[in-house]
Design a protein around this motif. Structure first.
Motif, short mmCIF file in Angstrom:
data_model
loop_
_atom_site.label_atom_id
_atom_site.label_comp_id
_atom_site.label_asym_id
_atom_site.label_seq_id
_atom_site.Cartn_x
_atom_site.Cartn_y
_atom_site.Cartn_z
N HIS A 1 0.86 -1.18 0.00
CA HIS A 1 0.00 0.00 0.00
C HIS A 1 0.90 1.23 0.00
CE1 HIS A 1 -3.47 2.58 1.00
NE2 HIS A 1 -2.64 3.23 1.82
N SER A 2 0.66 2.14 -0.93
CA SER A 2 1.41 3.39 -0.95
C SER A 2 0.43 4.55 -0.88
CB SER A 2 2.29 3.49 -2.20
OG SER A 2 1.51 3.63 -3.37
N TRP A 3 0.88 5.60 -0.20
CA TRP A 3 0.03 6.78 0.04
C TRP A 3 0.86 8.00 -0.28
CZ3 TRP A 3 -0.39 9.70 5.12
CH2 TRP A 3 -1.40 10.66 5.07
N ASP A 4 0.33 8.84 -1.16
CA ASP A 4 1.01 10.07 -1.57
C ASP A 4 0.04 11.23 -1.38
OD1 ASP A 4 3.39 11.15 -3.70
OD2 ASP A 4 1.50 12.23 -3.74
N GLN A 5 0.41 12.16 -0.50
CA GLN A 5 -0.45 13.31 -0.24
C GLN A 5 0.34 14.60 -0.42
OE1 GLN A 5 -1.67 14.85 3.78
NE2 GLN A 5 -3.68 14.07 3.16
N HIS A 6 -0.25 15.55 -1.11
CA HIS A 6 0.37 16.86 -1.33
C HIS A 6 -0.66 17.95 -1.04
CE1 HIS A 6 1.68 20.40 -3.63
NE2 HIS A 6 2.91 19.96 -3.44
N ARG A 7 -0.29 18.89 -0.19
CA ARG A 7 -1.16 20.02 0.15
C ARG A 7 -0.39 21.31 -0.07
NH1 ARG A 7 -2.18 18.96 6.14
NH2 ARG A 7 -0.08 18.10 5.91
N SER A 8 -1.02 22.28 -0.66
CA SER A 8 -0.38 23.58 -0.88
C SER A 8 -1.12 24.66 -0.10
CB SER A 8 -0.34 23.92 -2.37
OG SER A 8 -1.65 24.00 -2.91
N PHE A 9 -0.34 25.63 0.40
CA PHE A 9 -0.86 26.70 1.22
C PHE A 9 -0.32 28.02 0.68
CE2 PHE A 9 -0.52 22.93 3.73
CZ PHE A 9 -1.64 22.92 4.56
#
Length: 634
Positions: free
Chosen positions: A287-295
């Motif tokens: 299982h791989s999880w990739d999260q990207h959030r920009s502010f």
């Protein structure tokens, strides 16, 4: 698409007696463990010792100069890194971590700039098409990263580093497991104030599109857990977890943000069974999880940080693989892969999940001096239906040790979720990109010069090292590009890439020498007047790297010279990026068998260069590292 073979991995030292040293064992090229000398493909193996010798601080440090690889980075540490393998697109490279497919299903690429180099034990790079074994994305090849594994005596490790740009970092770890087990726990943290990432302009079509002249910092925190046990020769298991948390600043706006927080997590397990001596079964899940959030934050204007965008990919993989030894020199592998992608985002996608089932098989045989490898795969994807790929390679070893191989392979790349569904850009009817590749390789031993050969009489049967040359051609159809007429993604382009890779490694006069040269003609074949025949963006036609290292008792010293030719940043070839040359120096001193001090001076001549238009790269910088790493005998 998860798989892992927990076979012993043996390094090879390039030295005068290298012909009697066991070659590295490769598992990525054909999904089975085999000696590097038996692989009918272009492979590069980077061990932990190589990473520490280079004093590499990031994956871009490690990958720069590898034959066939071109990198482009939008700023310094922690900023987006594009890896072009053999001139193909950045999303034509399949990235695996301990056998688990990773990356963003929306962008179609893996965040290599955020992977902590302190947690890497080994990297295997296979150049050339590998869709016949792995499915989508492997048009240019496969990069597999193996995390630290452990085993043997209980051993702690510590490293502390610092240097210019207010860079500081630390890594700790402990490993062991005895004769039948293995475990590793390690963690790292790295911070840097960075450089001004972009000399932007107000135009949205120039670099970052803004003028925000400040330093853009980066923080990385990584954790690696891995353990396994071999109950008996017939049963063993392995579990692993890698997590990387990152925060980076970049030049942006209230619309695009100027700060990003990203998390990558990979977890997996593999069970290896041998019901019979001639039969091996691998069952793995990942299982791989990739999260990207920009502010966006602007303290000078009193603007508090607020959320702009979030993109999240989850990938679940299952794999069952059987390998049967038909004879001592013949093997047959069959298997099935299952992959399920899910995306969640503040952007509304018309579809947010899809699955893929792939059936594959491969045959490997030796007939005297001749080697033969044939593989094929059928993928059934929820979005684009069925797709078949294949690969065939034949090699011959002459009596003088020269080896020649010829191969042909097909590959494909499924459109990403952005290509298909991103609002005001995606086109749901896109077809997969398809490729056809030819490759001719030749390799052999480097003889010692007459004055250095044993007896001084010109005994050229003694090897100083090895050399290799590979000529290849790749044709890609249905390339997905931006169609200005419809303001959307479309299958409009094609490409033809010719290339030559040459490498050599030798030990002479107590010097360890390595050299690589890559010549590329990455040609755009789009049916557009101002694009047909142009070079594909951000790919130089020539790259060269020379390495030299020498040991002086407790001291060692080395140098790396890297040069890249000109490239263009746009498909019309109107924005030229000049070629550049970098010189890096390094030295190391062993205080004890377990404690070493390292120093590295990068970009000695303070070269001002860009790998992406208007995005800066670091100038002259110096870094120091103190490392505690006892051996089993300490």
């Amino acid at each position: 698409m998860a798989f892992l073979i927990t076979a012993p991995l043996t390094n090879v030292t390039v030295a005068a007696d290298s012909l009697t040293t066991l070659p590295p064992v490769i598992v990525t090229a054909n999904r089975i463990a085999e000696a590097e000398t038996q692989v009918l493909a272009a492979v590069t193996v980077i061990e932990r010792a190589d990473i520490e010798r280079q004093q590499a601080h990031s994956l871009s440090d490690v990958l720069r100069g590898v034959p066939g690889i071109t990198i482009a980075q939008s700023g310094g540490d922690g900023h987006p890194l594009s890896v072009y393998l053999r001139g193909t697109n950045a999303d034509h490279v399949l990235v695996l971590i301990d056998g688990v497919k990773v990356g963003s299903a929306t962008l179609g690429t893996a965040p290599l700039h955020n992977l902590p180099v302190d947690q890497i034990e080994r990297i295997e790079i296979v150049r050339g098409p590998r869709s016949s074994l792995y499915g989508s994305e492997a048009i240019g090849g496969v990069i597999q990263i193996f995390t630290k594994r452990g085993g043997g005596k209980l051993t702690p490790t510590v490293s502390i580093s610092g240097g210019d740009l207010a860079t500081r970092g630390a890594a700790v770890g402990i490993s062991g497991g005895g004769d039948h087990g293995w475990f590793n726990f390690s963690a790292n943290v790295k911070r840097t104030d960075g450089i001004n990432a972009c000399d932007g302009q107000p135009s949205p079509f120039a670099g970052c599109g803004v003028n925000e002249p400040d330093r853009d910092g980066y923080r990385n925190v990584g954790v690696n857990l891995r353990a396994g046990y071999r109950f008996n020769p017939a049963v063993q298991f392995d579990v692993h977890l890698l997590q990387s948390d990152n925060e980076s600043e970049f030049d942006g706006s209230a619309f695009a943000g100027n700060r990003a927080r990203a998390t990558q997590q990979v977890v997996g397990t593999t069970v290896t069974l041998k019901p019979r001596d001639w039969w091996t079964v691998l069952l793995s899940a990942g299982h791989s999880w990739d999260q990207h959030r920009s502010f966006f934050a602007d303290p000078a204007a009193g603007v508090a940080e607020h959320l702009n965008n979030r993109y999240e990919t989850e990938r679940d993989t299952l794999s069952l693989q059987h390998t049967v030894t038909l004879r001592a020199d013949q093997q047959l592998t069959v298997g099935v892969d299952y992959l399920n992608d899910q995306v969640a985002s503040t952007v509304n996608y018309a579809q947010d999940s899809r699955h893929n089932v792939g059936l594959f098989s491969a045959y490997h045989g030796q007939f005297g001096a001749t080697d033969l490898t044939v593989s094929g795969r059928q993928d059934d994807n929820q979005q684009f239906g069925s797709h078949a790929t294949g690969n065939a390679a034949v090699g011959y070893r002459f009596d003088n040790g020269v080896h020649v191989d010829l191969s042909y392979g097909t590959a494909f790349k499924a459109p990403s979720f952005n290509d298909l569904y991103f609002p005001n850009y995606g086109t749901a009817t896109l077809k997969p990109e398809q490729s056809r590749s030819w490759e001719l390789g030749i390799s052999g031993a480097l003889p010692l010069p007459p004055l250095l050969a044993k007896g001084g009489g010109g005994d050229f049967s003694t090897a100083a090292g090895r050399w290799e040359a590979r000529l290849f051609r790749t044709d890609i159809d249905d390339l997905i590009v931006y169609d200005a007429a419809s303001w959307s993604a479309a299958n409009l382009a094609s490409a033809r890439i010719h290339g030559l890779e040459t490498t050599a490694a030798a030990r002479l006069f107590d010097l360890d020498l390595r050299a690589s040269v890559t010549l590329l003609q990455p040609e755009n074949r789009a049916d557009v007047a101002d694009q047909d025949g142009n070079l594909l963006p951000r790919r130089p036609e020539q790259t060269l790297q020379l390495d030299a290292d020498r040991q002086f008792g407790r001291w060692s010293a080395g140098a790396t010279l890297f040069a890249a030719g000109r490239r263009f940043d746009d498909v019309a070839n109107t924005t030229r990026l000049d070629g550049y040359t970098l010189l890096h120096l390094r030295t190391e001193y062993a205080l004890t068998k377990a404690v070493t001090l390292q120093a590295r001076l990068d970009n000695v001549f303070d070269e001002n260069y860009e790998t992406a238009y208007l995005f800066n790269q670091p100038g002259r910088t110096v870094f120091f590292t103190m490392r505690y790493a006892p051996t089993s005998g300490d």
